[in-house]
Design an enzyme around this catalytic site. Structure first.
Site, mmCIF file in Angstrom:
data_model
loop_
_atom_site.group_PDB
_atom_site.id
_atom_site.type_symbol
_atom_site.label_atom_id
_atom_site.label_comp_id
_atom_site.label_asym_id
_atom_site.label_seq_id
_atom_site.Cartn_x
_atom_site.Cartn_y
_atom_site.Cartn_z
ATOM 1 N N LYS A 1 1.795 -3.462 6.688
ATOM 2 C CA LYS A 1 2.252 -3.555 5.300
ATOM 3 C C LYS A 1 3.764 -3.334 5.221
ATOM 4 O O LYS A 1 4.482 -4.061 4.517
ATOM 5 C CB LYS A 1 1.523 -2.528 4.423
ATOM 6 C CG LYS A 1 0.041 -2.780 4.256
ATOM 7 C CD LYS A 1 -0.248 -4.069 3.507
ATOM 8 C CE LYS A 1 -1.707 -4.209 3.150
ATOM 9 N NZ LYS A 1 -2.030 -5.501 2.508
ATOM 10 N N TYR B 1 -2.377 -0.362 10.434
ATOM 11 C CA TYR B 1 -2.570 -1.028 9.136
ATOM 12 C C TYR B 1 -1.349 -0.818 8.247
ATOM 13 O O TYR B 1 -0.771 -1.765 7.701
ATOM 14 C CB TYR B 1 -3.825 -0.488 8.443
ATOM 15 C CG TYR B 1 -3.866 -0.792 6.971
ATOM 16 C CD1 TYR B 1 -4.130 -2.081 6.509
ATOM 17 C CD2 TYR B 1 -3.619 0.212 6.026
ATOM 18 C CE1 TYR B 1 -4.157 -2.353 5.147
ATOM 19 C CE2 TYR B 1 -3.647 -0.061 4.673
ATOM 20 C CZ TYR B 1 -3.915 -1.337 4.233
ATOM 21 O OH TYR B 1 -3.926 -1.617 2.890
ATOM 22 N N SER C 1 0.829 -1.200 0.000
ATOM 23 C CA SER C 1 0.000 0.000 0.000
ATOM 24 C C SER C 1 0.862 1.248 0.000
ATOM 25 O O SER C 1 1.975 1.242 0.529
ATOM 26 C CB SER C 1 -0.882 -0.011 1.250
ATOM 27 O OG SER C 1 -1.462 1.242 1.486
ATOM 28 N N THR D 1 0.346 3.546 1.866
ATOM 29 C CA THR D 1 0.439 3.985 3.267
ATOM 30 C C THR D 1 1.845 3.781 3.828
ATOM 31 O O THR D 1 2.195 4.394 4.844
ATOM 32 C CB THR D 1 -0.570 3.243 4.167
ATOM 33 O OG1 THR D 1 -0.348 1.838 4.064
ATOM 34 C CG2 THR D 1 -1.991 3.571 3.795
#
Length: 344
Positions: A152, A148, A124, A126
């Site tokens: 990742k 989250y 991601s 992110t």
């Protein structure tokens, strides 16, 4: 030999299953259906006219996962499975760390045991954290700002370490920007649990009458209209990126990260106007305060994927909006729910 797809019943996973089957691959799908529906896999079979094995299991259950490797001669893995709601990860960090990281470790241990050393990982954008520069390239500093995103990033680091320990691994880390859209048939799309976390399903649920109005968080960013700018990519383009990444890992060893985005940013208000112009649906919205941790502008530099994978996004913002609306209009309550339709 089949490709194992973990989380294959989910939004991006199901679209990738379609593209893999259409490209001639055999697949095996694993999903615990905690945030997805068996109906999506039925529709994958309907759209492609092809069958495949499905196991309703959780990656945390090593015995169940090993059965998949025993019963199928897996050639490579595309790993989507994981919890994915940013807000929930802030409230329930231990659940996210346990599920996403432990599940991945179980999977990778079994891959190693059964000599399956080719994996495409669903990462991601992110992982770039609060980057204050755009466009974002793969060599930008990494540093996620929520549980989250950290899962990742940690999984990326685990996979980097796996390659250092054993250079016969071949790994592609795909950093998605903002997937939207749906299959052009209107049979597959995004079906979030509860109130959507992402912009496009929120817009389409307002359009279909499930939600009263769109909440826009922040109108004082240094952007064209004060609202946040993001890089939106059609989910089918994203799925095609996985096919290209699979081709790459099948033919080489190493570990590489790739941005999957369009390289162009749109503000929230621009997205609302694009949706209204494409579909003729009016979207009322309410401006409210910024959310903690949100940044003003985020979009990708996708040139590495174009150069090394031969992939680039093909679908524009109008097609993203039309396909999103076609899915929601024909499935106003998502999979397995009231089959009321709205005129498109």
């Amino acid at each position: 030999m089949p490709i194992l797809i973990t989380g294959g019943a989910g939004y991006i996973g199901s679209h990738t299953c379609v593209e893999l089957l259409n490209a001639g691959y055999e697949i095996v799908v694993v999903d615990n259906l905690s945030n997805s529906s068996l109906e999506s896999l039925k529709r994958v079979k309907e759209l492609t006219g092809k069958d495949f094995a499905f196991y309703q299991i959780d990656l945390l259950n090593r015995q169940d996962v090993e059965l998949v490797f025993k019963q199928n001669k897996i050639e490579a893995v595309i790993h989507f499975a994981g919890l994915k709601a940013v807000g929930e990860s802030v409230r329930l960090p231990l659940r996210y760390y346990h599920n996403n990281i432990t599940g991945t470790i179980v999977l990778c241990e079994l891959m190693q045991e059964y000599a399956v050393k080719k994996i495409v990982f669903s990462s991601s954008a992110t992982v770039y954290g609060m980057s204050d520069q755009v466009p974002i390239t793969e060599n930008f500093p990494l540093g996620a700002t929520n549980a989250y995103g950290r899962t990742k990033l940690m999984i990326e680091e685990i996979m980097q370490d796996m390659y250092v320990s054993d250079p016969t691994w071949s790994i592609a880390l795909l950093r998605y920007f903002n997937p939207i859209g749906a299959h052009s048939s209107g049979r597959l799309g995004e079906d979030p649990n509860g109130t959507p976390n992402n912009l496009m399903p929120y817009i389409t649920q307002v359009a279909v009458g499930r939600l009263k109005e769109l909440m826009i968080y922040g109108n004082d960013y240094p952007t064209v209209d004060g609202t946040g700018v993001r890089d939106y990519i059609h989910v089918v383009d994203l799925a095609c990126g996985h096919v290209k990444a699979l081709e790459k890992i099948m033919a080489s060893t190493g570990v590489e990260a790739y941005n999957l985005g369009t390289g162009q940013g749109y503000s929230v208000v621009e997205m609302v106007l694009a949706f209204e112009n494409a579909t003729g649906q009016h979207i009322p919205y309410l401006m409210t305060d910024r959310r903690p941790g949100d940044i003003g502008v985020c979009y990708s530099d996708p040139n590495k994927a174009k150069r090394e994978l031969g992939w680039s996004a093909q679908r524009g913002i109008k097609e993203m909006c039309l396909d999103s609306w076609r899915w929601q209009a024909h499935n106003p309550y998502g999979f397995h729910k009231k089959e009321e339709e709205v005129t498109v």
